[in-house]
Design a protein around this motif. Sequence first.
Motif, PDB file in Angstrom:
ATOM      1  N   HIS A   1      -4.105   9.562  32.470  1.00 27.65           N
ATOM      2  CA  HIS A   1      -4.412  10.837  31.798  1.00 27.65           C
ATOM      3  C   HIS A   1      -5.038  10.613  30.430  1.00 27.65           C
ATOM      4  N   ASP A   2      -4.701   9.508  29.795  1.00 27.18           N
ATOM      5  CA  ASP A   2      -5.292   9.104  28.518  1.00 27.18           C
ATOM      6  C   ASP A   2      -5.344  10.245  27.497  1.00 27.18           C
ATOM      7  N   PRO A   3      -4.178  10.756  27.097  1.00 19.91           N
ATOM      8  CA  PRO A   3      -4.160  11.952  26.247  1.00 19.91           C
ATOM      9  C   PRO A   3      -4.801  11.791  24.866  1.00 19.91           C
ATOM     10  N   ILE A   4      -4.940  10.574  24.381  1.00 15.81           N
ATOM     11  CA  ILE A   4      -5.580  10.426  23.065  1.00 15.81           C
ATOM     12  C   ILE A   4      -6.867   9.605  23.119  1.00 15.81           C
ATOM     13  N   GLY A   5      -7.351   9.312  24.309  1.00 11.68           N
ATOM     14  CA  GLY A   5      -8.661   8.697  24.452  1.00 11.68           C
ATOM     15  C   GLY A   5      -8.750   7.211  24.128  1.00 11.68           C
ATOM     16  N   ILE A   6      -7.748   6.437  24.548  1.00 11.62           N
ATOM     17  CA  ILE A   6      -7.788   4.998  24.273  1.00 11.62           C
ATOM     18  C   ILE A   6      -7.888   4.156  25.546  1.00 11.62           C
ATOM     19  N   ASN A   7      -8.184   4.771  26.664  1.00  9.51           N
ATOM     20  CA  ASN A   7      -8.365   4.059  27.931  1.00  9.51           C
ATOM     21  C   ASN A   7      -9.796   3.533  27.985  1.00  9.51           C
ATOM     22  N   PHE A   8      -9.922   2.217  27.872  1.00  8.92           N
ATOM     23  CA  PHE A   8     -11.238   1.589  27.952  1.00  8.92           C
ATOM     24  C   PHE A   8     -11.366   0.757  29.227  1.00  8.92           C
ATOM     25  N   GLU A   9     -10.564   1.129  30.240  1.00  4.30           N
ATOM     26  CA  GLU A   9     -10.571   0.534  31.577  1.00  4.30           C
ATOM     27  C   GLU A   9      -9.989  -0.880  31.651  1.00  4.30           C
ATOM     28  N   HIS A  10      -9.910  -1.609  30.593  1.00  3.78           N
ATOM     29  CA  HIS A  10      -9.400  -2.982  30.638  1.00  3.78           C
ATOM     30  C   HIS A  10      -8.085  -3.156  29.877  1.00  3.78           C
ATOM     31  N   ASN A  11      -7.643  -2.153  29.206  1.00  3.16           N
ATOM     32  CA  ASN A  11      -6.453  -2.230  28.356  1.00  3.16           C
ATOM     33  C   ASN A  11      -5.307  -1.412  28.941  1.00  3.16           C
TER      34      ASN A  11
END
Length: 83
Positions: free
Chosen positions: A11-21
């Motif tokens: 869901h990445d509620p604060i926008g820190i999903n960079f697909e590798h982390n």
Amino acid sequence: MTSLEALLFRHDPIGINFEHNSDEYRLEAETIALRLPEAATERDLERVIHEEFVRWFDADTAGPAGNYAQIAHEAWPLWLTYR
């Protein structure tokens, strides 16, 4: 806890999903998991999740509690199965 971490990452509620982390939400998931016994309802769980994001990031970054409704909705059955 792993399921909750994966749910937060998806869901990445604060926008820190960079697909590798994929471990980026591990600490938040751990603190939410510690507070799960406080949640008697799905709405309580939404509040707990939001409060933890406010604590970890700040109110502006976390955004409004309603942003966490879908996360709580999906996490609630996981909690019911676990407890």
